[in-house]
Design an enzyme around this catalytic site. Sequence first.
Site, mmCIF file in Angstrom:
data_model
loop_
_atom_site.group_PDB
_atom_site.id
_atom_site.type_symbol
_atom_site.label_atom_id
_atom_site.label_comp_id
_atom_site.label_asym_id
_atom_site.label_seq_id
_atom_site.Cartn_x
_atom_site.Cartn_y
_atom_site.Cartn_z
ATOM 1 N N ASP A 168 -4.278 -15.307 7.458
ATOM 2 C CA ASP A 168 -2.987 -15.812 6.978
ATOM 3 C C ASP A 168 -2.286 -16.710 8.000
ATOM 4 O OD1 ASP A 168 -3.279 -14.505 4.580
ATOM 5 O OD2 ASP A 168 -2.261 -12.688 5.265
ATOM 6 N N ARG A 173 -5.078 -23.908 1.060
ATOM 7 C CA ARG A 173 -4.349 -24.118 2.324
ATOM 8 C C ARG A 173 -5.005 -25.149 3.232
ATOM 9 N NH1 ARG A 173 -2.295 -17.862 3.354
ATOM 10 N NH2 ARG A 173 -0.448 -18.097 2.047
ATOM 11 N N ARG A 203 0.828 -1.212 0.000
ATOM 12 C CA ARG A 203 0.000 0.000 0.000
ATOM 13 C C ARG A 203 0.860 1.259 0.000
ATOM 14 N NH1 ARG A 203 -2.727 -4.224 1.907
ATOM 15 N NH2 ARG A 203 -5.010 -4.265 2.011
HETATM 16 C C1 S3P Z 1 -4.288 -9.013 2.275
HETATM 17 C C2 S3P Z 1 -5.553 -9.520 2.441
HETATM 18 C C3 S3P Z 1 -5.815 -10.956 2.655
HETATM 19 C C4 S3P Z 1 -4.555 -11.711 3.046
HETATM 20 C C5 S3P Z 1 -3.375 -11.324 2.206
HETATM 21 C C6 S3P Z 1 -3.085 -9.846 2.339
HETATM 22 C C7 S3P Z 1 -4.135 -7.570 2.054
HETATM 23 O O1 S3P Z 1 -6.308 -11.511 1.446
HETATM 24 O O2 S3P Z 1 -4.772 -13.098 2.954
HETATM 25 O O3 S3P Z 1 -2.220 -12.053 2.582
HETATM 26 O O4 S3P Z 1 -2.996 -7.048 2.153
HETATM 27 O O5 S3P Z 1 -5.142 -6.901 1.787
HETATM 28 P P1 S3P Z 1 -7.880 -11.508 1.078
HETATM 29 O O6 S3P Z 1 -8.296 -10.135 0.785
HETATM 30 O O7 S3P Z 1 -8.003 -12.405 -0.127
HETATM 31 O O8 S3P Z 1 -8.567 -12.095 2.281
#
Ligand code: S3P
Length: 448
Positions: A324, A355, A31
Amino acid sequence: MTDLPHAMTARASGPLAGAAALPGDKSISHRALILGALAVGETRITGLLEGEDVLATAAAMRAFGAEVTRLGEGVWSVHGVGVGGFAEPAQVIDCGNSGTGVRLIIGAMAATPITATFTGDASLNARPMGRVTDPLAAMGVRVLGRAGGRLPMTVAGAEMPVPLDYRVPVASAQVKSALLLAGLNAPGRTVITEGTATRDHTERMLAGFGAEIAAEESAGGRTITLTGQPELAPQAVAVPRDPSSAAFPVCAALMVPGSEITVPAVSRNPTRAGLYETLSEMGADIAFECPRDEGGEPVADLRVRFGALRGVEVPPGRAASMIDEYPILAALAATAEGSTVMRGVAELRVKESDRIDAMAAGLAACGVTVAQTEDSLTVEGRGADGVPGGATVASRLDHRIAMAFLCLGLATRAPVTVDDARPIETSFPGFAGLMAGLGADTIAPGAA
Ligand code: S3P
């Protein structure tokens, strides 16, 4: 990633001790680069995670016209082009293994009238993109991808973007974030509602970069309203350390008898804190010392001591705040006394790998009884009997599967080999070295 698979083996370790200096947060690193590229002027980032996923996003931001420079270890400068200022990339954008990277970047370009083609590795090209591109189509974005909304995919940004009022049907911070980033270059208000609160870094950082954004909680979930076409002001972003990476040394210390470690400056953002709640219910001895704010996020120093744990039921409502962390939790659960049931985790099937299946297969190979349904995983802890191990496990191009089994192998009777440890570089460069620094010098290259 190098061309050839690189196996790694973990063997039983003596107690882990010392301080684990973790890399920067992956979500915030992506971001910071993207928002820096959308601001006018220079954003300075410190503590950036220099893993392959984030480096792919840095390269993508260059391809869209931002000037992105590495000034030193974790220190990066981004000269942004402003909201709506992205240039059309001359080459295909390769996001490697990163779902966060590709989904957020598609969002960030969606309301600009340029065309870009995206691809990734075999794992990323198997993951669903429709969850982002379907709502973007309602904004006027055109998309041509493979069957099932898969990459490679060409995205033509909207000429006259219409702001969205959209309820995200799955708990996904990536979808929410992509739609908010798209809303930046749409006139008027973009309104995104999520049923369950997911990680809120995009909202926090957009506010920090000067966007007008507000969140409201209600019985129906959390509604975020963003006013479009702001001028984003460049920022100094200090990236906190990654709580999802912290989970590996923390859980390893909880598996290896006699361990006591500290993990400084880990984010305690409540939208990422579910694992720590679960560990405390399992009876883990974890203290949160020196709570403070760093880079706009609450952080604390963690002190973790080994102790026998019991299995628990992890409720579905907690899934988003630890999404995660299920692979390492499943590995830890194998060493606990009694069964651990993880419910409401269907989203795990569309991560870097499936997973649920990857953990179930690997744990079964290590002599652990497991059961899976479409949206749950149950692990029968071996407790005092110990986990046999003695298996080679497939990492399936998934960093967290690889690290979960390398941590488990520190506490099994026979070694555990991961067939390919290369994916660890996507999120946790230096993982084996950091673990060795804690005394786990038993993770080493090994034959698959
Ligand atoms: C993330 C959101 C999650 C997470 C990923 C990072 C993010 O994914 O599993 O490792 O930085 O917005 P999802 O939006 O698919 O849940």
